[in-house]
Design a protein around this motif. Structure first.
Motif: not given
Length: 191
Positions: A162, A145, A164, A141, A168
């Motif tokens: 921040t 991210r 989904p 995960q 980014p």
């Protein structure tokens, strides 16, 4: 008493016990030192990001302030805000109309007077999702991210998703005064 070399026995015994390192080992030691310093330098922006993350979580504005180049960050935020508000800058031979000039001056003044560590903490808390009761990230995960890489030897970028499905937030960092400092933020616009 003296030995055949003309040294006293105490000094000759000492000279036999104390050996100067061989000059053949010196390049190896220099190589080990160089590799160690390169590894420390390669890991240092990630440590700076970890320090910034813990500063955001604990609302530590002093640590946050140490990791920010305020003049570069305000310049970057001004350019992004003005671009979002009034569009790209006019061509070099065109004069901006009064409204555009007034708006860009107002945005510049607002950023110059209001940009503080507390405001950045507020922005970050609004951008980050609310923490869940049991917050645990697996490495997968975290890998999904976070995207971080060197842009040049003195510049580093980290992208953090921040929300989904959205682009980014990109954090631009530069190595200044023996530490990594944030010089710019690319915050995704709401569509």
């Amino acid at each position: 008493m003296r030995n055949s070399a003309g040294m006293s026995f105490g000094l000759s015994a000492l000279s036999e016990r104390v050996r100067v390192p061989s000059l053949r080992r010196t390049p190896h030691l220099a190589g080990v030192f160089f590799v160690a310093m390169a590894c420390i330098y390669a890991v240092s922006p990630y440590l700076a990001l970890w320090s910034l993350s813990s500063a955001f979580r604990s609302h530590d504005t002093a640590t946050l302030s140490e990791h920010i180049d305020w003049s570069a960050l305000s310049t970057s935020l001004k350019a992004d805000a003005i671009d979002a508000l009034i569009g790209p800058p006019p061509a070099a031979d065109d004069l901006p109309d009064f409204g555009t000039s007034f708006a860009s001056d107002a945005v510049s003044h607002a950023i110059d007077t209001r940009l503080t560590p507390e405001l950045l903490m507020t922005m970050a808390s609004q951008m980050m999702p609310a923490p869940k009761a049991a917050l645990s990230f697996s490495l997968r995960q975290l890998y999904d991210r976070l995207s971080a890489h060197f842009v040049s030897p003195l510049c580093f970028e980290a992208g953090v998703i921040t929300t989904p499905g959205r682009r980014p937030t990109i954090v631009h960092m530069k190595f200044e005064q023996w530490r990594w400092k944030i010089t710019g933020l690319d915050i995704p616009r709401s569509v």
